[in-house]
Design a protein around this motif. Sequence first.
Motif, PDB file in Angstrom:
ATOM      1  N   THR A 115     -63.946 -91.956  90.172  1.00  0.00           N
ATOM      2  CA  THR A 115     -63.896 -93.521  89.991  1.00  0.00           C
ATOM      3  C   THR A 115     -63.725 -93.737  88.430  1.00  0.00           C
ATOM      4  N   GLU A 116     -64.479 -92.837  87.674  1.00  0.00           N
ATOM      5  CA  GLU A 116     -64.169 -92.867  86.009  1.00  0.00           C
ATOM      6  C   GLU A 116     -62.842 -92.612  85.661  1.00  0.00           C
ATOM      7  N   ARG A 119     -60.996 -95.944  86.389  1.00  0.00           N
ATOM      8  CA  ARG A 119     -61.373 -97.041  85.423  1.00  0.00           C
ATOM      9  C   ARG A 119     -60.554 -96.966  84.131  1.00  0.00           C
ATOM     10  N   PRO A 164     -69.006 -98.323  83.611  1.00  0.00           N
ATOM     11  CA  PRO A 164     -68.956 -98.998  84.995  1.00  0.00           C
ATOM     12  C   PRO A 164     -70.292-100.015  85.003  1.00  0.00           C
ATOM     13  N   ASP A 170     -70.034 -94.437  89.382  1.00  0.00           N
ATOM     14  CA  ASP A 170     -69.510 -93.061  89.089  1.00  0.00           C
ATOM     15  C   ASP A 170     -69.609 -92.082  90.444  1.00  0.00           C
TER      16      ASP A 170
END
Length: 204
Positions: A115-116, A119, A164, A170
């Motif tokens: 997810t990091e 993003r 986030p 994350d």
Amino acid sequence: MSDTFAILYVCTGNMCRSPMAERMTRAALAARLGPDADRFTVYSAGTGTMDGRQMTTEAAAQVKAYAADPTGFVSAELTESHVGGADLVLAATRAHRSDVVTLDPGALRRTFTITEFARLAAALTDHAADRTTVAAPPELPAEPVERARALVAAAARARGTVRPARLDDDDIPDPIGQSVEVYEHVGAIIAEAVGVSVTALAGS
């Protein structure tokens, strides 16, 4: 420099999260790049598993739900050679990211959580993004492998600039032994992150 690009996904058992991400990424790259997708290798491994395990039935169902193919998957125990062969390492959680870097400290600048990276990649390829947090997006090459390498380098430089909403964002939770609903939730998180990342890596 190689004209191919390798993406490694890492979780614990290599039976749920990383296999889902691997197979969804393969399908997304094929849809985006056509024949050029063959220049991308996507594989996965687990920090606490053994070779030869099957993907869970629930994980395979999620792979199919997102129009990807779970056929023939078997698990692999994470090794230094797995990490060394990858141009981009995407981990299910911050703890897995740390495990990768402990195994191969040289991988720091190309290792992110799933997810990091999504993003960062979104911010770096969105020309309308808020420039108070991240620099103007770089001019990325059109050639797919060159673009992917340039994006990973840019993401490494931008690490920490696009935070986030919550630190836990994350970490993708482990669905092993959980309900179908938990698998669906995890599958949706992975599918969204994969979609964003592949769009940024492959370009329009």
